[in-house]
Write an enzyme that holds these catalytic residues in place. Structure first.
Site, mmCIF file in Angstrom:
data_model
loop_
_atom_site.group_PDB
_atom_site.id
_atom_site.type_symbol
_atom_site.label_atom_id
_atom_site.label_comp_id
_atom_site.label_asym_id
_atom_site.label_seq_id
_atom_site.Cartn_x
_atom_site.Cartn_y
_atom_site.Cartn_z
ATOM 1 N N HIS A 198 17.629 41.134 9.866
ATOM 2 C CA HIS A 198 16.715 40.067 9.468
ATOM 3 C C HIS A 198 15.247 40.412 9.687
ATOM 4 C CE1 HIS A 198 20.152 36.872 9.883
ATOM 5 N NE2 HIS A 198 20.324 37.704 8.880
ATOM 6 N N SER A 248 26.937 32.808 15.929
ATOM 7 C CA SER A 248 27.725 31.629 15.562
ATOM 8 C C SER A 248 28.797 31.928 14.532
ATOM 9 C CB SER A 248 26.795 30.539 15.012
ATOM 10 O OG SER A 248 26.162 30.983 13.820
ATOM 11 N N ASN A 277 31.413 35.108 23.240
ATOM 12 C CA ASN A 277 30.612 33.922 22.953
ATOM 13 C C ASN A 277 31.063 32.798 23.879
ATOM 14 O OD1 ASN A 277 29.347 31.619 21.586
ATOM 15 N ND2 ASN A 277 29.058 33.028 19.875
#
Length: 246
Positions: A123, A193, A217
Site C-alpha cells: 500500500h 483483518s 490475530n
C-alpha cells in the site's frame, strides 16, 4: 495442526511467505487507519482524505494530514514482532517473502528486506512521495525541512506514495506477492483483518497449492476457519510462540 507441529513446519520450510497488517504496528503505538483520527482530524473520515478525489479538491489539506502521520511513524520504533520477522528472514534467506499492508516503514527499519529475503509494501510508504508528472518516487525530507506540498527536483508537485481508495495496488508488487504465496510451503498471516482484497486472498493461494497457513490475530477473522492453525495472540506473542524467545 497444533503449536508444536506448526513450529516444526516453520523450521523445516524453505519457502515462507508472510502477510502483515495493522496489528503488527499497533504494538509500536501506531493506531490502525480507522482509529487514527484524533483532535483536529476527528471531524474527517479517513475516506474523506485518502482518495484521488480528496486530493484533487484540496491537496494542501490532504498533505497536512499525511505529514502528521509521517511525523508520527518516524517517532515510533519497530517492536518485537518486526524484529522477529527480520530474524526469520535471516534464517530463511532467499526463501523468505514479506508483504505488508502497513505504510509506516517499520519492517524495513527493523531489517526486513535486507537479510536475504524480499519485502514488498503493498500500500505504499508514508516516507515516500511521487512526482505527479514523471512518477518518480523519492524519500521525503525530515519533518523540519518538509514544505507542503513538496516539490520534486523537476519542480513538479508530489503526492503521497500511498495507494488510495479507488486505486489499484502496484502491479509488480502484487504479482510478486501472488507468486511468493503460491510457492510457499507455509504462509503466516499476522495482524490483518482478512477483509481487504486483493491482499486478503493471498493465503488462499498457498492453501490451493498445498501449503499450510498459520494466522496470528487476537480476534477471529474470515481466514480463521481455513487456517491450519490460528493463534489468538498479539503479533509479537504469536511469533514468540512460533519462533521461541531469542
Amino acid at each position: 495442526m497444533d503449536l508444536a507441529a506448526a513450529r516444526t513446519a516453520l523450521q523445516a520450510a524453505h519457502r515462507v511467505a508472510v502477510l502483515t497488517g495493522a496489528g503488527v504496528s499497533a504494538e509500536s503505538g501506531i493506531p490502525t487507519f480507522r482509529d487514527a483520527q484524533t483532535g483536529h482530524w476527528a471531524r474527517f473520515r479517513p475516506e474523506d482524505l485518502a482518495s484521488p478525489a480528496a486530493y484533487a479538491a484540496d491537496p494542501e489539506l490532504v498533505w497536512e494530514w499525511y505529514a502528521g502521520r509521517y511525523r508520527d511513524v518516524l517517532a515510533a520504533q519497530p517492536n518485537r514482532a518486526h524484529t522477529l520477522l527480520a530474524e526469520l528472514e535471516r534464517q530463511k534467506g532467499a526463501g523468505f517473502f514479506l508483504a505488508t499492508q502497513n505504510v509506516d516503514g517499520l519492517h524495513a527499519r527493523a531489517g526486513s528486506g535486507a537479510q536475504g529475503g524480499q519485502l514488498v509494501e503493498l500500500h505504499g510508504n508514508l516516507g515516500l512521495a511521487r512526482d505527479e508528472v514523471t512518477g518518480e518516487v523519492l524519500p521525503l525530507p525530515a519533518p523540519p525541512q518538509l514544505t507542503l506540498p513538496p516539490q520534486s527536483p523537476a519542480d513538479h508537485r508530489m503526492r503521497p506514495h500511498i495507494v488510495w481508495f479507488g486505486e489499484f495496488l502496484p502491479e509488480d508488487a502484487l504479482a510478486a506477492a501472488e507468486q511468493a504465496f503460491m510457492q510457499a510451503e507455509l504462509a503466516l498471516v499476522i495482524g490483518t483483518s482478512g477483509v481487504v482484497y486483493p491482499a486478503a486472498g493471498l493465503a488462499s493461494l498457498t492453501q490451493q497449492a498445498g501449503g499450510r497457513v498459520i494466522e496470528i490475530n487476537p480476534d477471529k477473522t474470515p481466514l480463521t476457519p481455513f487456517a491450519s492453525l490460528s493463534l489468538r495472540e498479539t503479533a509479537s506473542r504469536g511469533l514468540e510462540l512460533l519462533l521461541g524467545p531469542a
